[in-house]
Design an enzyme around this catalytic site. Structure first.
Site: not given
Ligand code: FAD
Length: 416
Positions: A13, A15-17, A81, A172, A302, A318
């Site tokens: 993943g 994303g942010f984490g 994955v 929003e 998340d 995030a």
């Molecule tokens: C529309 C929207 C608005 C938001 N607004 C805010 C805000 O204003 N402030 C805030 O703090 N948070 C906000 N959030 C929440 C924030 O985006 C999430 O909390 C954050 O992205 C979580 O980070 P993460 O690294 O856990 O997961 P993500 O950032 O979701 O990253 C997960 C990654 O894992 C990858 N992945 C998943 N499953 C697999 C797999 N099986 N194989 C390979 N790759 C995989 C995905 O492609 C993704 O790139 C918002 C979310 C959304 C949807």
């Protein structure tokens, strides 16, 4: 020591984490493989801007290979994955098998429709570039169809836009959508009667922005009402067939547009790991973010379930994901030095949400405020948090242009 002898950290993943973990391990004595199903990092908080024709995807997404071009201890692999063997310490993707010494699962979440019939099939969501672009195309198409519709009731249904869930994303989206129609689309469709247009924010509980303090909830309601958003609280929907919403009290709303922002659960892969899951299907982790009985596996963001000191689950934000990422990276380095990993504690940086032009609510350093100043902080913070100087500059120019000229540039219907 040769690179191949270094401990192998696999991060799933980006994303942010995942991104933050990888960056925090840049100078650690480890070899990193970062895996994501996409080849880009997505700034999800601005997805609604794609849906309301304010930004294009490339302005809120950034190629991972570019981000990590100079990080010598990291290899990126694009792939899905599909399974993890915790005993054998390897993961399977849709094209490879990768062994790990340490695993960081940062796979995020997906939309939770809570089993509402038809919501997923007939509604729209904001979770990916594809879903946000699809929402934009649909919204613009509804306006096109309404412009030539002679049947009054059908035209009203085409111009009724329902956003479900009054959390920050729903608020929003509803605020920005109301502004798009009032300030921008009325210029493109001069014959459109604004009295026919409804933007409805539908919420099952008795509050908008339930996690925000009371004064900000009230400010949000007022700001939304100023933008002519209809707020229906204590209103639960049970079914959506693409044309009509059925409410729990038996009422109906005729609409061709339902945007679902009411819930998130952990990514689907967590259901297949054979691990303990808690609320929203998130994976229960220990205080050090490690999986019970699997000290070499960290779950963050998340996808992870951890409670704060008051027994409340850490929110799916995030900021949580990024702070947990720093901790996971630190704890891996501690373990490598044979030190004990430390428990994670979330430091709440405050709350911030925009409701549109000149309108936002914020709680920072214990102070609540709303209106123009909160909005300026929101704009500055979101531009700062985007990746890449070019994206920051382009988004800044875009927003300044839209602000001055009331013009959302991406009013393009790009697919059927
Ligand atoms: C529309 C929207 C608005 C938001 N607004 C805010 C805000 O204003 N402030 C805030 O703090 N948070 C906000 N959030 C929440 C924030 O985006 C999430 O909390 C954050 O992205 C979580 O980070 P993460 O690294 O856990 O997961 P993500 O950032 O979701 O990253 C997960 C990654 O894992 C990858 N992945 C998943 N499953 C697999 C797999 N099986 N194989 C390979 N790759 C995989 C995905 O492609 C993704 O790139 C918002 C979310 C959304 C949807």
């Amino acid at each position: 020591m040769k690179p191949e002898k270094l401990p192998h950290v696999v991060i799933v993943g980006a994303g942010f984490g995942g991104l933050e973990t990888a960056q925090k391990l840049a100078h650690a004595q480890v070899q990193i493989t970062l895996i994501d199903r996409h080849n880009y990092h997505l700034f999800q908080p601005l997805l609604y801007q794609i849906a309301i024709a304010g930004l294009v995807p490339s302005q809120i997404a950034y190629p991972l290979r570019t981000i990590f071009r100079h990080q010598k201890n990291l290899t990126f692999q694009m792939g899905e994955v599909t399974s993890i063997d915790f005993n054998g310490r390897y993961i399977r993707t849709n094209g490879s098998v990768i062994a790990y010494d340490y695993l960081v699962l940062a796979i995020g979440g997906q939309t939770n429709f809570f089993g509402v019939t038809g919501a997923e099939e007939n509604g729209f969501q904001l979770k990916s570039i594809e879903s946000a672009t699809g929402t934009r195309n649909h919204l613009l198409r509804m306006l096109e169809q309404a412009s030539r519709e002679v049947d009054v009731e059908k035209r009203k249904a085409l111009l009724t836009f329902v956003v479900v869930g009054a959390g920050p994303t729903g608020v929003e989206t509803a605020g920005a959508l109301a502004e798009l129609i009032t300030h921008v689309m009325t210029k493109d469709y001069p014959a459109m009667d604004l009295k026919d247009v409804r933007v409805i924010l539908l919420e099952a509980t008795g509050n908008v922005m339930a996690t925000y303090p009371a004064e900000l909830r009230q400010a949000t309601m007022k700001l939304l009402e100023n933008k002519n958003v209809e707020i229906l609280l204590n209103t639960r929907l049970t079914d959506y067939n693409g044309q009509t919403i059925t409410l729990a009290d038996g009422g109906h709303i005729a609409t061709y547009t339902l945007i679902w922002t009411a819930g998130v659960r952990s990514a689907e892969l967590t259901d297949r790991l054979g691990v303990q899951q808690a609320a929203s299907k998130r994976v229960r982790v220990g205080p050090t973010l490690q999986l019970p009985q699997r000290p070499e596996v960290f779950v963050i963001g998340d996808a992870a379930y951890l409670e704060d000191g008051h027994g409340q689950p850490l929110p799916m934000l995030a900021t949580v994901a990024q702070q947990e990422a720093k901790f996971a990276a630190q704890n891996i380095q501690k373990i490598l030095k044979s030190e004990a990993p430390e428990p994670f504690q979330y430091k709440d940086p405050g709350l911030l949400a925009t409701i549109g032009r000149n309108a936002a609510v914020a709680r920072i350093w214990g102070l609540s405020f709303s209106g123009f100043i909160a909005w300026v902080i929101w704009v500055a913070l979101h531009i700062y948090r985007l990746i890449g100087f070019r994206n920051r500059l382009v988004v800044l120019i875009n927003w300044a242009w839209d602000y001055v000229f009331y013009d959302n540039q991406v009013r393009l219907i790009t697919r059927e």
